[in-house]
Motif scaffolding. Sequence first.
Motif, PDB file in Angstrom:
ATOM      1  N   THR A 244       3.565   5.612  -5.894  1.00 48.00           N
ATOM      2  CA  THR A 244       3.383   5.554  -7.486  1.00 48.00           C
ATOM      3  C   THR A 244       2.315   6.214  -8.262  1.00 48.00           C
ATOM      4  OG1 THR A 244       2.577   3.211  -7.359  1.00 48.00           O
ATOM      5  CG2 THR A 244       4.921   3.466  -7.654  1.00 48.00           C
ATOM      6  N   THR A 245       1.041   6.206  -7.526  1.00 45.05           N
ATOM      7  CA  THR A 245      -0.086   6.759  -8.015  1.00 45.05           C
ATOM      8  C   THR A 245      -0.218   8.119  -7.675  1.00 45.05           C
ATOM      9  OG1 THR A 245      -1.296   5.923  -5.983  1.00 45.05           O
ATOM     10  CG2 THR A 245      -1.316   4.507  -7.963  1.00 45.05           C
ATOM     11  N   ASN A 246       0.287   8.786  -6.559  1.00 47.92           N
ATOM     12  CA  ASN A 246       0.189   9.940  -6.252  1.00 47.92           C
ATOM     13  C   ASN A 246       1.317  10.823  -6.939  1.00 47.92           C
ATOM     14  OD1 ASN A 246      -0.731  12.527  -4.960  1.00 47.92           O
ATOM     15  ND2 ASN A 246      -0.724  11.716  -2.897  1.00 47.92           N
ATOM     16  N   SER A 247       1.000  11.332  -8.146  1.00 56.52           N
ATOM     17  CA  SER A 247       2.077  11.912  -8.848  1.00 56.52           C
ATOM     18  C   SER A 247       2.240  13.430  -8.193  1.00 56.52           C
ATOM     19  CB  SER A 247       1.715  11.970 -10.205  1.00 56.52           C
ATOM     20  OG  SER A 247       0.307  12.572 -10.554  1.00 56.52           O
ATOM     21  N   ALA A 248       1.232  13.834  -7.745  1.00 51.83           N
ATOM     22  CA  ALA A 248       1.262  15.381  -7.013  1.00 51.83           C
ATOM     23  C   ALA A 248       2.409  15.361  -6.052  1.00 51.83           C
ATOM     24  CB  ALA A 248      -0.018  15.724  -6.774  1.00 51.83           C
ATOM     25  N   MET A 249       2.345  14.202  -5.209  1.00 50.67           N
ATOM     26  CA  MET A 249       3.158  14.263  -3.910  1.00 50.67           C
ATOM     27  C   MET A 249       4.785  13.498  -4.165  1.00 50.67           C
ATOM     28  SD  MET A 249       1.569  15.655  -1.736  1.00 50.67           S
ATOM     29  CE  MET A 249       2.353  15.412  -0.407  1.00 50.67           C
ATOM     30  N   SER A 250       4.635  12.826  -5.319  1.00 48.62           N
ATOM     31  CA  SER A 250       5.870  12.041  -5.451  1.00 48.62           C
ATOM     32  C   SER A 250       7.283  12.887  -5.610  1.00 48.62           C
ATOM     33  CB  SER A 250       5.849  11.232  -6.774  1.00 48.62           C
ATOM     34  OG  SER A 250       5.627  12.052  -8.054  1.00 48.62           O
TER      35      SER A 250
ATOM     36  N   ASN B 127       7.291  15.666  -3.450  1.00 47.43           N
ATOM     37  CA  ASN B 127       7.423  16.551  -2.216  1.00 47.43           C
ATOM     38  C   ASN B 127       8.466  15.683  -1.340  1.00 47.43           C
ATOM     39  OD1 ASN B 127       6.549  17.143   0.583  1.00 47.43           O
ATOM     40  ND2 ASN B 127       5.177  18.512  -0.735  1.00 47.43           N
TER      41      ASN B 127
ATOM     42  N   GLU C  15       0.766  -1.261  -0.122  1.00 47.64           N
ATOM     43  CA  GLU C  15      -0.061   0.110   0.141  1.00 47.64           C
ATOM     44  C   GLU C  15       0.892   1.318   0.097  1.00 47.64           C
ATOM     45  OE1 GLU C  15      -2.703  -0.287   3.260  1.00 47.64           O
ATOM     46  OE2 GLU C  15      -3.989  -1.964   2.356  1.00 47.64           O
TER      47      GLU C  15
ATOM     48  N   TYR D 102       7.017  14.641   2.019  1.00 46.54           N
ATOM     49  CA  TYR D 102       5.990  13.488   1.835  1.00 46.54           C
ATOM     50  C   TYR D 102       7.137  12.061   1.722  1.00 46.54           C
ATOM     51  CZ  TYR D 102       2.717  10.200  -0.264  1.00 46.54           C
ATOM     52  OH  TYR D 102       2.045   9.170  -0.616  1.00 46.54           O
TER      53      TYR D 102
ATOM     54  N   SER E 199       2.085   1.869  -3.471  1.00 43.84           N
ATOM     55  CA  SER E 199       1.064   2.229  -4.396  1.00 43.84           C
ATOM     56  C   SER E 199       0.923   3.606  -4.208  1.00 43.84           C
ATOM     57  CB  SER E 199      -0.071   1.350  -4.063  1.00 43.84           C
ATOM     58  OG  SER E 199      -1.339   1.631  -4.640  1.00 43.84           O
ATOM     59  N   MET E 200       0.873   4.216  -2.935  1.00 42.08           N
ATOM     60  CA  MET E 200       0.790   5.479  -2.706  1.00 42.08           C
ATOM     61  C   MET E 200       2.001   6.229  -3.413  1.00 42.08           C
ATOM     62  SD  MET E 200      -0.143   5.270   1.395  1.00 42.08           S
ATOM     63  CE  MET E 200       0.497   7.156   1.741  1.00 42.08           C
TER      64      MET E 200
END
Length: 253
Positions: free
Chosen positions: A91-97, A99, A85, A102, A88-89
């Motif tokens: 690779t799917t959250n491009s806006a935070m990748s 940061n 999980e 984060y 997955s967070m």
Amino acid sequence: MGRAKEEWMRREENEPMYEWIEENYGEDAGEEGSEIWNEAVKAFEEHCEEQQRLEEEAYWQDEYDYYIFLTLKDADIIFTKDLSELRSMLTTNSAMSANHTYLKMVLAHAVTILEVYLEDIVKSLIISNDSHLANTIKNVKPFCDTSFKLSEISIEKDGIKKFVIGKLSDSLYHDIPKVIKILSGIIGRKIDISIKDVCRVTIIRHDIVHRNGKGKDGNHIEITLPFVLDALTSIESFARDLRANIATLQSAQ
């Protein structure tokens, strides 16, 4: 601070004591400061100590009950799910990748997931097998080099197991060399796997938690998405090698 305010703060702090004495002694407690009052205060302190003891017993019983039913397979499933999980967070959250804050949080939490997994393995092994319990007492610190009072160990069923896993709760499970030594002692045979990559991750986690991502030299560590993904892979590889090694050593016994 005025004397009146000091007195008010003292009474606020001691309000639970006053309420307990009122409930259990009433007017028989006498004047504050009298001999009977002091006896009531002592009784309240003993009551608090007993309540704390009961709460600690309940806590350790709950933990013991958890590990009675937790198999190594269960621990594997929980670990794999949590780490998956987390990946997955990322690779799917491009806006935070991208940061930095984060990414630091994700890496630090990945090590926390590993810590819990290692603790689960240690305690599950001990509770599930009396030979592992005997090995722990014989080979693992603090049991193998420290004297304990019998009064520290409950005489009820499985009191020794509860005592052992309680003491092992004090261990730092992100200290990978120490954990490998503990597990080797529990199984009674040396676990021989590479820990270089996972130790690199735990050291960086330490820098994140204690120095906000700075190394000992004071310079910020560059933490990028590929860097964190690689850290997750190192954790997964270590966990897989560890479990395979444990399974091999157990089957050879």
